[in-house]
Write a protein that holds these residues in place. Structure first.
Motif, mmCIF file in Angstrom:
data_model
loop_
_atom_site.group_PDB
_atom_site.id
_atom_site.type_symbol
_atom_site.label_atom_id
_atom_site.label_comp_id
_atom_site.label_asym_id
_atom_site.label_seq_id
_atom_site.Cartn_x
_atom_site.Cartn_y
_atom_site.Cartn_z
ATOM 1 N N GLY A 13 4.793 14.548 -11.309
ATOM 2 C CA GLY A 13 5.338 14.600 -12.660
ATOM 3 C C GLY A 13 4.418 15.269 -13.661
ATOM 4 O O GLY A 13 4.835 15.634 -14.751
ATOM 5 N N GLN A 14 3.163 15.466 -13.337
ATOM 6 C CA GLN A 14 2.210 16.101 -14.251
ATOM 7 C C GLN A 14 2.041 17.563 -13.855
ATOM 8 O O GLN A 14 1.343 17.887 -12.895
ATOM 9 C CB GLN A 14 0.863 15.378 -14.186
ATOM 10 C CG GLN A 14 0.941 13.947 -14.650
ATOM 11 C CD GLN A 14 -0.384 13.229 -14.473
ATOM 12 O OE1 GLN A 14 -1.330 13.769 -13.929
ATOM 13 N NE2 GLN A 14 -0.434 11.989 -14.937
ATOM 14 N N PRO A 15 2.667 18.486 -14.627
ATOM 15 C CA PRO A 15 2.611 19.894 -14.242
ATOM 16 C C PRO A 15 1.242 20.535 -14.501
ATOM 17 O O PRO A 15 0.949 21.578 -13.964
ATOM 18 C CB PRO A 15 3.681 20.543 -15.105
ATOM 19 C CG PRO A 15 3.821 19.648 -16.283
ATOM 20 C CD PRO A 15 3.495 18.270 -15.793
ATOM 21 N N ARG B 177 0.827 -1.206 0.000
ATOM 22 C CA ARG B 177 0.000 0.000 0.000
ATOM 23 C C ARG B 177 0.864 1.259 0.000
ATOM 24 O O ARG B 177 0.597 2.208 -0.730
ATOM 25 C CB ARG B 177 -0.911 -0.006 1.233
ATOM 26 C CG ARG B 177 -1.794 1.181 1.364
ATOM 27 C CD ARG B 177 -2.954 1.078 0.424
ATOM 28 N NE ARG B 177 -3.839 2.201 0.680
ATOM 29 C CZ ARG B 177 -4.439 2.883 -0.261
ATOM 30 N NH1 ARG B 177 -4.300 2.519 -1.515
ATOM 31 N NH2 ARG B 177 -5.199 3.888 0.024
ATOM 32 N N ILE B 178 1.914 1.284 0.805
ATOM 33 C CA ILE B 178 2.809 2.438 0.844
ATOM 34 C C ILE B 178 3.481 2.620 -0.507
ATOM 35 O O ILE B 178 3.642 3.738 -1.008
ATOM 36 C CB ILE B 178 3.835 2.285 1.979
ATOM 37 C CG1 ILE B 178 3.133 2.420 3.331
ATOM 38 C CG2 ILE B 178 4.959 3.288 1.857
ATOM 39 C CD1 ILE B 178 3.990 2.033 4.512
ATOM 40 N N LYS B 179 3.872 1.517 -1.138
ATOM 41 C CA LYS B 179 4.508 1.588 -2.452
ATOM 42 C C LYS B 179 3.558 2.191 -3.477
ATOM 43 O O LYS B 179 3.937 3.063 -4.270
ATOM 44 C CB LYS B 179 4.943 0.181 -2.876
ATOM 45 C CG LYS B 179 5.662 0.135 -4.186
ATOM 46 C CD LYS B 179 6.067 -1.295 -4.524
ATOM 47 C CE LYS B 179 6.595 -1.357 -5.923
ATOM 48 N NZ LYS B 179 6.804 -2.707 -6.390
ATOM 49 N N LYS B 180 2.285 1.764 -3.483
ATOM 50 C CA LYS B 180 1.304 2.299 -4.423
ATOM 51 C C LYS B 180 1.061 3.785 -4.176
ATOM 52 O O LYS B 180 0.941 4.566 -5.124
ATOM 53 C CB LYS B 180 -0.022 1.537 -4.318
ATOM 54 C CG LYS B 180 0.047 0.141 -4.858
ATOM 55 C CD LYS B 180 0.252 0.189 -6.344
ATOM 56 C CE LYS B 180 0.287 -1.212 -6.903
ATOM 57 N NZ LYS B 180 0.620 -1.234 -8.316
ATOM 58 N N LEU B 181 0.984 4.191 -2.912
ATOM 59 C CA LEU B 181 0.762 5.608 -2.611
ATOM 60 C C LEU B 181 1.945 6.464 -3.054
ATOM 61 O O LEU B 181 1.756 7.566 -3.571
ATOM 62 C CB LEU B 181 0.504 5.794 -1.119
ATOM 63 C CG LEU B 181 -0.838 5.281 -0.604
ATOM 64 C CD1 LEU B 181 -0.906 5.402 0.906
ATOM 65 C CD2 LEU B 181 -1.987 6.038 -1.250
ATOM 66 N N ARG B 182 3.154 5.965 -2.890
ATOM 67 C CA ARG B 182 4.330 6.711 -3.357
ATOM 68 C C ARG B 182 4.326 6.837 -4.875
ATOM 69 O O ARG B 182 4.678 7.887 -5.417
ATOM 70 C CB ARG B 182 5.602 6.021 -2.895
ATOM 71 C CG ARG B 182 5.924 6.270 -1.473
ATOM 72 C CD ARG B 182 7.259 5.690 -1.089
ATOM 73 N NE ARG B 182 7.489 5.846 0.337
ATOM 74 C CZ ARG B 182 8.346 5.135 1.027
ATOM 75 N NH1 ARG B 182 9.079 4.220 0.426
ATOM 76 N NH2 ARG B 182 8.491 5.338 2.310
ATOM 77 N N GLU B 183 3.935 5.761 -5.567
ATOM 78 C CA GLU B 183 3.868 5.829 -7.031
ATOM 79 C C GLU B 183 2.842 6.860 -7.473
ATOM 80 O O GLU B 183 3.082 7.621 -8.416
ATOM 81 C CB GLU B 183 3.519 4.458 -7.608
ATOM 82 C CG GLU B 183 4.644 3.452 -7.510
ATOM 83 C CD GLU B 183 4.225 2.056 -7.945
ATOM 84 O OE1 GLU B 183 3.055 1.861 -8.341
ATOM 85 O OE2 GLU B 183 5.081 1.150 -7.905
ATOM 86 N N ARG B 184 1.696 6.928 -6.806
ATOM 87 C CA ARG B 184 0.682 7.929 -7.140
ATOM 88 C C ARG B 184 1.192 9.341 -6.920
ATOM 89 O O ARG B 184 0.946 10.233 -7.725
ATOM 90 C CB ARG B 184 -0.566 7.723 -6.290
ATOM 91 C CG ARG B 184 -1.552 6.812 -6.884
ATOM 92 C CD ARG B 184 -2.872 6.930 -6.160
ATOM 93 N NE ARG B 184 -3.528 5.640 -6.185
ATOM 94 C CZ ARG B 184 -4.416 5.225 -5.328
ATOM 95 N NH1 ARG B 184 -4.764 5.998 -4.330
ATOM 96 N NH2 ARG B 184 -4.964 4.049 -5.446
#
Length: 113
Positions: A66-68, A53-60
């Motif tokens: 990354g999207q300006p 879950r922590i990994k998925k939240l960091r990816e989000r």
């Protein structure tokens, strides 16, 4: 390190589930032991679930950073509670006044000794 902790946790909890199964199948076993048989593996999987879950939240978060084109979410407004009106003075009844006098007398005696 976290993956190793997850594996150790799962192995330990599966061992505890096996122990509870042995207790359940013994002559003194109860359905509470059977419930623990089902719960221990879930407890063992919890660290792995949290790691995922922590990994998925960091990816989000990384994708959002990354999207300006997307603005940052606005902070929630802070609500300040309205001031309470002053309480009207409460008239003391006779019993309460006598009790307060008694307490003052006891306090005065205590201060003297």
């Amino acid at each position: 390190m976290i993956a190793a902790t997850s594996v150790v946790s799962l192995a330990l909890c599966c061992g505890l589930a096996w122990w509870q199964w042995d207790r359940f199948t013994s002559a003194t076993g109860t359905f509470q032991n059977l419930g623990y048989v089902l719960q221990w593996p879930l407890f063992g999987l919890f660290p792995a679930f949290m790691f995922w879950r922590i990994k998925k939240l960091r990816e989000r978060e990384e994708e959002a950073a990354g999207q300006p084109g997307q603005p940052a979410p606005a902070p929630a407004p802070v609500r300040v509670p309205a001031p309470r009106p002053a309480a009207a003075p409460v008239e003391e009844d006779d019993e309460l006044a006598a009790y307060n006098r008694y307490l003052r007398e006891l306090n005065a005696r205590d201060q003297q000794s």
